[in-house]
Design a protein around this motif. Structure first.
Motif: not given
Lengths: 249, 91
Positions: A48, A77, A86, A88, A90
């Motif tokens: 993340k 991404r 994978k 994430e 922001e």
């Protein structure tokens, strides 16, 4: 097979037209985004990540503003999905990463992520690292120089931050930064047709200085002997600090 | 204005290809808009190569307003090229 079609009518770059019309120039720290492959390596340990843009200098040089944050996030991404990883991501852009007042706005987003990929200059990265001691802060751009926007998309190195400015003598053109040999007492003799012998695409700084001093009627400036530069005020003297007691409470 | 990110988001959404259609050079209502689009598309094509999904999935063509025959041909050519490239590996 899905295909997307854009009908593109692009508006004029307002900033460009203003610069051309009024010959405005912006002074700023100039940086360029690191290659995608390097950024992928830098963020590899994290699942993340917050990509944090800076809305001042790096925005103007297309390295780390809101648009660049969005493009980089999308590219990462896609790259991660293609590689089967994978992640994430922001996205957030604050006004300035070199001032704690603005950095504070990023605290909630930082707390939601394992690391921060900063698209600010080196000062911004370090200011973030200072505030968020327990969160890894990673550089997403290479900070290159203090420069000006010559014309849309072209940036030039103008100031080395040597800490002892003598542009008064040199007609407002810095030989420390713009002369490849950093000569302070006249040209080297290697320039041809006003271009530097190191790089024929670069103007000879001393040609520019002489032309400008002629225009200003200040050619006598060149009679002054400039002693060897004391580099203690530059990085050679170690990390520098500026203290303004009148602004400290 | 078509920003770079809109093209990338199309690929994120699962598109196998993106076609940007602009007016013929010299006929842009916004003077240099189609020139900028051409440069921007070239930049994004390189980025798609860096990402690893092949810049050939993105193309730009100049067509006159209302030229549906040219548009049809461009789309048919695009579909033919995409058939060779296969599906978007990041879809």
């Amino acid at each position: 097979m899905p295909v997307v079609i854009f009908f593109a009518c692009l508006d004029l770059e307002r900033k460009s037209s203003l610069i051309n019309r009024f010959e405005w120039r912006y002074f700023m720290i100039v940086a360029e985004q690191k290659p995608l492959s390097e950024i992928k390596e830098i963020i590899a340990p994290y699942k993340k990540i917050l990509i944090l843009g800076c809305g001042t200098c790096v925005k103007t040089c297309f390295a780390g503003g809101e648009d660049e944050v969005a493009v980089l996030a999308s590219a990462l991404r896609l790259a991660c999905k293609k590689d089967g990883k994978k992640i994430e991501i922001e996205e957030l852009t604050i006004e300035r990463q070199c001032e704690d007042e603005f950095i504070r706005e990023s605290a909630p987003a930082v707390s939601r992520n394992q690391g921060v990929l900063s698209l600010a200059c080196g000062a911004g990265v370090q200011a973030l690292a200072r505030r968020y001691a327990k969160t890894p802060v990673l550089p997403g751009v290479n900070t290159t120089f203090i420069g000006v926007l010559e014309t849309q998309g072209v940036f030039t190195d103008e100031c080395s931050g040597c800490g002892n400015c003598r542009l008064d003598i040199f007609g407002g053109i810095c030989p420390v930064t713009r002369c490849a040999k950093k000569l302070l007492n006249g040209p080297c003799g290697g320039s041809q047709n006003g271009k530097c012998e190191i790089n024929p695409e670069t103007d000879c700084a001393w040609q520019l200085i002489i032309d400008r001093l002629k225009t200003l009627g200040q050619m006598d400036n060149l009679r002054k002997y400039i002693p060897p530069k004391n580099w203690c005020t530059s990085l050679s003297g170690g990390p520098r600090k500026l203290v303004r007691e009148d602004h400290i409470i | 204005m078509v920003k770079d990110v809109f093209v990338l988001r199309a690929f994120e959404a699962g598109a196998d290809g993106v076609v940007v259609l602009v007016c013929p050079e010299g006929q842009c209502r916004y003077v240099e808009g189609n020139i900028r689009a051409k440069k921007r598309v070239a930049w994004v094509k390189n980025l798609l190569d860096d990402i690893g999904i092949d810049g050939r999935r993105l193309s730009l063509s100049n067509i006159a307003a209302g030229d549906t025959a040219a548009a049809t041909q461009i789309i048919e050519d695009t579909l033919k090229n995409l058939a060779e490239l296969g599906h978007n590996p990041a879809a």
